[in-house]
Design an enzyme around this catalytic site. Structure first.
Site, PDB file in Angstrom:
ATOM      1  N   VAL A 144      -7.643   3.986  10.552  1.00  0.00           N
ATOM      2  CA  VAL A 144      -6.418   4.262   9.793  1.00  0.00           C
ATOM      3  C   VAL A 144      -6.730   4.777   8.395  1.00  0.00           C
ATOM      4  CG1 VAL A 144      -5.118   2.566  11.112  1.00  0.00           C
ATOM      5  CG2 VAL A 144      -6.229   1.858   9.003  1.00  0.00           C
ATOM      6  N   GLU A 145      -5.701   5.367   7.763  1.00  0.00           N
ATOM      7  CA  GLU A 145      -5.791   5.957   6.419  1.00  0.00           C
ATOM      8  C   GLU A 145      -6.908   6.999   6.324  1.00  0.00           C
ATOM      9  OE1 GLU A 145      -5.810   3.232   3.160  1.00  0.00           O
ATOM     10  OE2 GLU A 145      -3.901   2.342   3.683  1.00  0.00           O
ATOM     11  N   GLY A 146      -7.028   7.810   7.358  1.00  0.00           N
ATOM     12  CA  GLY A 146      -8.068   8.835   7.394  1.00  0.00           C
ATOM     13  C   GLY A 146      -9.286   8.315   8.122  1.00  0.00           C
ATOM     14  N   SER A 201       0.859  -1.180   0.000  1.00  0.00           N
ATOM     15  CA  SER A 201       0.000   0.000   0.000  1.00  0.00           C
ATOM     16  C   SER A 201       0.892   1.226   0.000  1.00  0.00           C
ATOM     17  CB  SER A 201      -0.925  -0.034   1.219  1.00  0.00           C
ATOM     18  OG  SER A 201      -1.818   1.046   1.207  1.00  0.00           O
ATOM     19  N   ARG A 228      -6.365   3.534  -1.119  1.00  0.00           N
ATOM     20  CA  ARG A 228      -7.555   3.465  -0.258  1.00  0.00           C
ATOM     21  C   ARG A 228      -8.694   2.691  -0.916  1.00  0.00           C
ATOM     22  NH1 ARG A 228      -9.194   8.385   3.410  1.00  0.00           N
ATOM     23  NH2 ARG A 228      -9.840   9.391   1.485  1.00  0.00           N
TER      24      ARG A 228
END
Length: 810
Positions: free
Chosen positions: A500-502, A210, A378
């Protein structure tokens, strides 16, 4: 009466012309002819006729561009500049990242379905399919999740070696560097399968593939950096991590306090111009075992040694683990899911400038690099992991609810449980459709930034709902941890994916609509660029073109929203046939309503809309619901429209579009300018809120598809790990396949034995023995029931431990 009929016909025709989105000049000419015919035939009254002639005059004046620029566009431009929201550099980079795909069509109010249908179906190559059938299955067999999560608190050494040797960390690395170079869909499919077995395993594989060193090197690295690092990453010789989040800064990357100061220093025995780094990071997956660290920091050049600005901006660099000054190795413990994750710090870490990914030329470009790759990543990692867990949960719950009996019937036959299972099936179908169709679009060249936010927020949220529902149906079986528990760790892990990731709350409230309203709207970005054009004359000209195209767009969407709502969109041309055709039409209707409401909100609230997060979230939910419903329809078509899956498609689309309706209602109910809200409600809901959630009967049909051994159940299960006799999912499936015959024999025992009083035993084994003795069943049937009961009890039973077993030793 004749005059009234002609008037109504005139109004309907004028609205229809707006509905058809004719260019301004064509509309004006057509309206002129239409008005002339109306005056001759309908003989309108003086005031009404005067209004119409005034409107016609205005239309002709608007066709004179020099006049309208002087009188309207130039003056409105000043007001428009005041309406524009303040935008940070990080926000601007986010807006410019990625590409516009189907999200843009939904913002148009008139989606072109041919564009979506032309997107190639998700498909694996022979090599990718062989990887899923071979190394992926073998890896899943190697992993004992209770051993990983409770005893070792890590993957086994054999598993780590297998991950490295089989290329699980190299799925996104090109083959010329030794990687697998898989498609986005294959990458996602691998994570789906691994997540259905172990969240720890899936998380460990997801991160190197990722947002991280390999991805950044592949797109932005110098040839020297690629040739050095990528082969090592592909072989597993190097384990990467990427450090972005710190104790003081999470989502607000623009406020990052970690610095890299350009200065002179000693490196490997000689003085060079390099970077002195000071940083503190946390929540970094793979950090405890990483051999190379990707680092995001704010680059400063106070002495102007590079000859430019003093604050260069966010930059990304690669640092070997053994670089002096780096402190690394301690672990976080994220909710009992022991994937390697931990903090790292650096104090006065001096590295050469060629540590910057892409070299000095990419200094200050770090945030742009990150958000560009997030527009792809994402869509893959977290949606893939969430989908794997959801599909496994549905597969297990359907079987468990069939074999688990209470009050002499399977718990899945209780209507309340039945509706929960239907919801689980539909949500898992939505998740799988969204990740499959979107990754196929990525493989076709799209970089869908806004859909990435939709998938991250809504697919993981749907995963949370599926996990909650699975636990509700399983009851105590899902609560008691141990080797027999196949739900607990997945349930525990859900907040990790949400965060996670926003974080989802941030993504939903600020990003999906906030980014989409500017990035995907057909005119807003053009207007903003024109308004900020330093060439004043050219800027006014470009602004004028965009503004009046936008006005025509808004007028058309007003007509479309009203007409489609009034007619239930029955007459709009869409693809498909049968029941699914109506869902295409409903999406068309809500797209027009959404586009209209978006324009009105931006025009009336301007930059204040950015602060009205609840309104932005609801508008984002409308967009997300339409997007996900579109993915469901596309996936259904790609799979050949199997008729047995139609109930799932109907339940999913009806639920999503009902949510779209309710969120539109929520926007109107809370819109701060009340008189505008009233007018918009007339356009969007002229007949009230007429769309309903899925009916109970439909839910019963959906639940039946996983409560029995159907082709649909097998299709839902083909993406997950459900093979091998030791796998709980396989054991559940085997028991399910025997359930119908067991129920038929058991019914005979109850009717002819228990109800007549000839059998008094209370437990199934006792009833079986008595029935055999009375001659109600054969010896073969008795043996079958005993075997079936043993299988069921092996599944239903939970683990218990001696007190000292629950303490970890190591």
């Amino acid at each position: 009466m004749y005059g009234a009929a002609i008037t109504i016909l005139f109004i309907i025709t004028a609205v229809y012309l707006a509905y058809r989105r004719l260019p301004l000049l064509v509309y004006t000419l057509t309206f002129t002819v239409l008005l002339g015919a109306y005056v001759l035939l309908g003989r309108p009254t003086g005031i009404w006729q005067g209004i119409l002639w005034l409107l016609l005059t205005l239309l002709w004046l608007l066709n004179l561009r020099p006049l309208r620029k002087a009188l309207i566009s130039r003056r409105f431009l000043k007001t428009y500049l005041r309406l524009l929201p303040v935008m940070s550099d990080t926000e601007r980079a986010g807006l410019e990242a990625g590409t516009v795909w189907w999200d843009g069509e939904l913002f148009s109010g008139n989606p072109d379905w041919d564009k979506l249908r032309a997107n190639p179906p998700a498909k694996l190559s022979e090599e990718e399919q062989a990887f899923l059938d071979g190394p992926c299955e073998q890896l899943c067999r190697m992993v004992d999740d209770f051993d990983v999560t409770h005893r070792r608190v890590d993957l086994s050494p054999e598993t780590w070696q297998f991950l490295k040797s089989q290329g699980f960390f190299a799925m996104i690395i090109p083959k010329r560097y030794g990687g697998l170079e898989f498609s986005a869909y294959a990458h996602s499919s691998v994570l789906v399968k691994l997540a259905s077995r172990s969240v720890t395993l899936a998380s460990t594989v997801a991160v190197p593939n990722s947002l991280g060193p390999a991805e950044l090197l592949n797109h932005y690295g110098t040839e020297e950096q690629k040739n050095f690092w990528l082969p090592r990453l592909a072989s597993g010789e190097e384990i990467p991590c990427f450090a972005l989040t710190g104790p003081r800064v999470g989502s607000d990357a623009g406020a990052m306090p970690d610095t890299g100061v350009v200065c002179r220093g000693i490196y490997q025995g000689r003085e060079i111009v390099g970077l002195k780094l000071n940083f503190s990071k946390r929540y970094i997956t793979l950090a405890p075992v990483a051999t190379v660290v990707g680092l995001a920091f704010r680059m400063l050049d106070p002495e102007r040694l590079l000859g430019g600005a003093t604050d260069i901006g966010i930059t990304c660099a690669l640092l070997p683990r053994d670089t002096p000054g780096i402190e690394i190795g301690r672990r976080h413990f994220p909710l009992n899911i022991p994937f390697q994750n931990g903090p790292l710090q650096g104090r006065d870490v001096f590295v050469p400038l060629d540590s910057i990914i892409g070299g000095v030329a990419m200094a200050g470009q770090g945030w742009r690099m990150l958000v560009e790759q997030l527009s792809v990543g994402r869509c893959i990692s977290l949606p893939g992991n969430a989908t794997g867990g959801a599909l496994a949960g549905v597969y297990a719950t359907g079987a468990y609810a069939r074999i688990r009996r209470q009050f002499n019937m399977p718990v899945g036959r209780f209507e309340g449980v039945e509706q929960v299972i239907a919801r689980m099936v539909a949500h898992a179908f939505i998740m799988n459709a969204a990740r499959s169709v979107t990754t196929a679009a990525i493989d076709a060249g799209a970089r869908p930034a806004v859909p990435a936010g939709i998938l991250k927020a809504h697919v993981t949220e749907l995963g949370r709902r599926v996990a909650n529902d699975a636990m509700d149906v399983h009851g105590g079986k899902g609560i008691m941890l141990g080797p027999r528990n196949y739900l607990g760790r997945c349930y525990q892990s859900i907040p990790i994916a949400i965060t996670v990731e926003g974080a989802n709350i941030l993504t939903r409230n600020l990003i999906i609509f906030g980014q989409g309203a500017i990035r995907c709207h057909p005119f807003v970005l053009k207007e903003m660029a024109a308004a900020r054009n330093p060439d004043r004359k050219r800027g006014v000209d470009e602004f004028d073109r965009a503004l009046f195209a936008h006005i025509g767009f808004a007028i058309s969407n007003t007509a479309r929203a009203f007409v489609l709502a009034l007619t239930f969109a029955r007459f709009t041309r869409v693809p498909g046939s049968g029941p699914v055709r109506r869902y295409y039409q409903h999406i068309e209707r809500f797209s027009a309503s959404f586009a209209l409401l978006t324009d009105v909100a931006m025009l009336t609230l301007g930059g204040y809309l950015k602060k009205k997060e609840s309104l932005s979230a609801r508008l984002g939910d409308v967009l997300s619901s339409m997007y996900l419903a579109s993915m469901v329809l596309k996936q259904y078509e790609d799979e050949g429209s199997p008729p047995e899956e139609l109930p799932i498609v109907e339940w999913a689309c009806r639920d999503l579009l009902y949510q779209a309706q309710e969120q539109l209602h929520g926007v109107l109910r809370n819109f701060p300018v009340r008189w505008i809200a009233v007018l918009m409600r007339i356009c969007i809901f002229p007949r009230g809120r007429t769309y309903f959630a899925p009916a109970d009967r439909l839910g019963r049909d959906v639940a039946a598809l996983v409560l029995t051994d159907t082709a649909t159940r097998h299709r839902l299960g083909r993406a997950i790990y459900c093979n091998d006799d030791g796998n709980p999912l396989r054991q559940l499936q085997q028991a399910l396949e025997l359930a119908e015959r067991a129920e038929q024999i058991d019914k005979r025992i109850r009717v002819e034995g228990v109800r007549t009083g000839r059998i008094t035993a209370l437990d199934p084994p006792g009833q079986t023995a008595a029935a055999l003795q009375l001659g109600l069943i054969s010896g073969t049937e008795a043996a079958f029931l005993r075997d079936y009961d043993q299988r069921v009890m092996d599944i239903v039973n939970v683990d218990d431990f001696a007190p000292d077993e629950l303490a970890r030793h190591g």
